[in-house]
Design a protein around this motif. Structure first.
Motif, PDB file in Angstrom:
ATOM      1  N   GLU A 133      42.810  74.188  24.306  1.00  0.00           N
ATOM      2  CA  GLU A 133      43.091  74.543  22.909  1.00  0.00           C
ATOM      3  C   GLU A 133      43.711  73.368  22.159  1.00  0.00           C
ATOM      4  N   GLN A 134      44.702  72.739  22.806  1.00  0.00           N
ATOM      5  CA  GLN A 134      45.434  71.660  22.118  1.00  0.00           C
ATOM      6  C   GLN A 134      44.557  70.426  21.927  1.00  0.00           C
ATOM      7  N   VAL A 186      44.105  76.244  30.076  1.00  0.00           N
ATOM      8  CA  VAL A 186      43.780  76.933  28.825  1.00  0.00           C
ATOM      9  C   VAL A 186      44.522  76.286  27.655  1.00  0.00           C
ATOM     10  N   GLU A 187      45.806  76.000  27.877  1.00  0.00           N
ATOM     11  CA  GLU A 187      46.624  75.360  26.832  1.00  0.00           C
ATOM     12  C   GLU A 187      46.041  74.013  26.430  1.00  0.00           C
ATOM     13  N   ILE A 188      45.694  73.205  27.425  1.00  0.00           N
ATOM     14  CA  ILE A 188      45.188  71.854  27.146  1.00  0.00           C
ATOM     15  C   ILE A 188      43.882  71.920  26.347  1.00  0.00           C
TER      16      ILE A 188
END
Lengths: 327, 330
Positions: B213-214, B209-211
């Motif tokens: 978004e980033q 999820v983090e990746i």
């Protein structure tokens, strides 16, 4: 004042300034902070996206879960022990919380159940490590497996979803532009920092880590405090796990798998010694922050896939070396 | 003349143990097919017990076994992905006398010796999903990983002809993921699509999820996103507002796997296309192959590829209804 008198005075001023700077450099947290700021400045030059609000919020959100669990881990490490079960406890607490909610209990009750599950594992660790004298490395290695096994067993590997909006808000909502888990991390960090610095029990933890026998002879309630740090570590890992579930909006049975190594790395990078007796909450938060920014850099700088773990490992070793050189 | 021998307790135990060991050894070296005349015992070994996709294969296998007479089923695996633990499990299953094993390999090379040992002991071994192609296993029940990746690439190329594309993968080096990625690159060959990054999430949903978004944030001109597996869709979709914005702004997101979370992602505008296949079907097919081999000696074709299908805006309603009706087990 003549020129001859002025020269030594200037020299003295310069020496005093240099001495002050040297003293500042002796503060491990400050050194880490400077290293982070230098890294961030370089990153800001290399990537336009780095300093955007969205990117920073994403990084802060990701690091907060590790940061909360790492603060609990710090308490154990200060006393010269270790808690390897923290990642699995995060997974277990998140799953207990999710299943309690799925069973129709209220959100707050479910969150409490999750956190208490973490505390219970911490107490278990304390009993076997302190009461029965088994090395904490072995006991918590066992509970790492037990907690993960229970998490998988409760759902047979499944995923639990369907939470109320307020719960999701606690995981990824914002207050005054700051993600809620980050605010919780700051509050936890301040409480633990104040405890370690201003209370007798806090200072006694360092004494236990420095020399357990001497602390016992000095009248420190060693066993009681050792129980307390394991329970605190389990409780904070539980809180982090519940928030992680809220962040994902799903309880997955492999949640936080392998996080124990990142958590311990954050504590060590933050200036704590695995031999005990050192470490601060501020340092641990910085350590977790450094790891989060390294992960962010992997994406922003498009580090080749197969080399990413090497990159992360190298940064961790370099940070630990920086701290070791000071000692 | 009858000879009566008076045995003391120690002698009794010694003889009992000798008989037990002898019996067990004899049973162990009997041909498996001979032992399987009456009943057939099967064991499925997933990569890990903590991965929900394997549970759908389990449901398929259990449902099929329930339809057959004299077939028993066991589901046993490591808690987390661990090739060494899987190897030990296979050895244990052989000792326990199962007739057939179906395995999803954590590592093709690391599992090869255990698979070969089991086959040499007369246990029928097949793989599903992740294969160990150089081992002696009978067949691999799976999708054509490269074809699936190529289909994903073609679907992306059909929607956008040029621009930057990012890839989200799981653990670098996993054979099936590498094959899907290779297929995808083949699928977009000849277009002006440029792959700018392949980000690994190490099978961690939070990291995935983090990746996502980033990566979207770091690449404002990103045109396409290929998910080699559906990791981000195991999280609540609302946690990825930037992905939805990306798709609604004309970005194309193509993902492998069409389980419930991914179906919902297409339904709610978080994903453009899914390349799907039936994890449930893996279970039913694998049971059929093993039982047919053990009971009738029928050698299966190698590999046994199951069909791929496309889920997009044209048929999402149909698949969403099917998914709801079967609670994801289809």
């Amino acid at each position: 004042m003549s020129l001859n008198e002025q020269a030594p005075a200037n020299k003295r001023d310069r020496e005093t300034t240099w001495r002050r700077l040297s003293i500042l450099w002796e503060v491990p947290e400050l050194r880490l902070l400077i290293a982070i700021l230098i890294g961030l400045t370089i990153l800001a030059f290399l990537s336009d996206a780095f300093l955007t609000g969205r990117n920073l919020r994403s990084v802060l959100l990701g690091f907060s879960f590790v940061g909360i669990a790492a603060i609990g881990q710090l308490l154990v490490i200060i006393t010269g022990r270790i808690d390897l079960s923290c990642g699995s406890v995060m997974g277990l607490a998140g799953m207990v919380c999710a299943l309690t909610m799925a069973a129709g209990m209220g959100m707050w009750l479910a969150m409490t159940a999750g956190i208490l599950a973490g505390a219970a594992v911490g107490l278990f660790n304390g009993i076997f490590s302190v009461r029965f004298g088994i090395t904490s490395f072995i006991v918590t290695l066992g509970t790492l497996q037990i907690a993960r096994g229970i998490t998988v067993g409760l759902t047979e590997g499944g995923t639990v979803t369907g939470f109320p909006d307020l719960f999701l808000f606690l995981g990824s909502g914002r207050l005054v532009g700051v993600p809620v888990p980050v605010i919780i991390l700051i509050v936890v960090g301040l409480i633990v920092a104040a405890f370690l610095r201003y209370t007798g029990a806090g200072r006694e933890l360092y004494a236990i880590g420095g020399n357990e026998s001497a602390a016992r002879l000095a009248g420190v309630p060693v066993k009681r405090l050792q129980y307390a740090v394991f329970v605190a570590s389990g409780t904070l890992a539980g809180l982090a796990g519940v928030l992680l579930t809220a962040r994902l909006g799903a309880a997955v049975s492999n949640a936080a798998a392998g996080y124990e190594l990142t958590i311990i790395a954050a504590v060590v990078i933050g200036g704590a010694s695995l031999a005990g007796g050192f470490g601060t909450a501020f340092g641990v938060v910085l350590g977790a922050l450094l790891i989060a920014f390294v992960n962010n850099a992997l994406v922003l700088l498009t580090v080749p896939t197969y080399w990413q773990q090497t990159f992360i490992g190298a940064v961790i070793v370099a940070a630990a070396l920086l701290d070791r050189l000071r000692r | 003349m009858t000879k009566t021998v008076e045995l003391n307790r120690r002698e009794l135990i010694k003889r009992g143990v000798t008989v037990a060991i002898g019996g067990a050894t004899a049973t162990m070296f009997l041909p498996r097919k001979a032992r399987a005349q009456g009943s057939v015992s099967l064991a499925f070994v997933p990569k890990a017990l903590n991965n929900p996709v394997f549970e759908i294969t389990r449901a398929g296998a259990e449902d099929r076994v329930a339809e057959l007479e004299g077939v028993s089923f066991r589901w046993v695996g490591p808690t987390t992905t661990d090739a060494a633990a899987q190897s030990q499990i296979i050895d244990d299953l052989v000792v326990q006398g199962v007739d057939g094993i179906c395995l999803s390999c954590n590592d093709p090379a690391a599992l090869l010796p255990a698979i070969n040992r089991a086959m040499n002991e007369g246990v029928a071994v097949i793989t599903w999903d992740a294969d160990s192609p150089d081992s002696q296993r009978l067949t691999n029940v799976a999708i054509d990983q490269e074809a699936a990746g190529a289909m994903a690439g073609q679907q992306m190329a059909a929607r956008i002809q040029s621009g930057k594309v990012a890839i989200l993968t799981g653990t670098p080096g996993a054979l099936n993921l590498e094959q899907r990625r290779d297929g995808f690159l083949r699928g977009i060959d000849g277009t002006n699509l440029e792959v700018i990054a392949t980000d690994p999430n190490f099978d961690d949903v939070q990291r995935a999820v983090e990746i996502v978004e980033q990566r979207i944030n770091a690449t404002p001109d990103l045109a396409g996103y290929f998910f080699v597996g559906m990791w981000p869709f195991f999280a609540d979709l609302a946690t990825m507002p930037q992905l939805r914005q990306f798709v609604s702004d004309g970005g194309v997101c193509v993902s492998l796997d069409a389980l419930s979370g991914a179906i919902a992602a297409v339904e709610q505008g978080y994903c453009s296309v899914l390349i799907g296949y039936s994890w449930y079907g893996f279970g039913t097919s694998a049971v059929d192959v093993l039982v047919d081999y053990i009971r009738n000696g029928v050698e299966p074709a190698d590999p046994l590829h199951t069909d791929l299908f496309i889920v997009d805006e044209s048929n999402i309603a149909e698949y969403a209804a099917l998914d709801r009706e079967t609670e994801g087990k289809w």
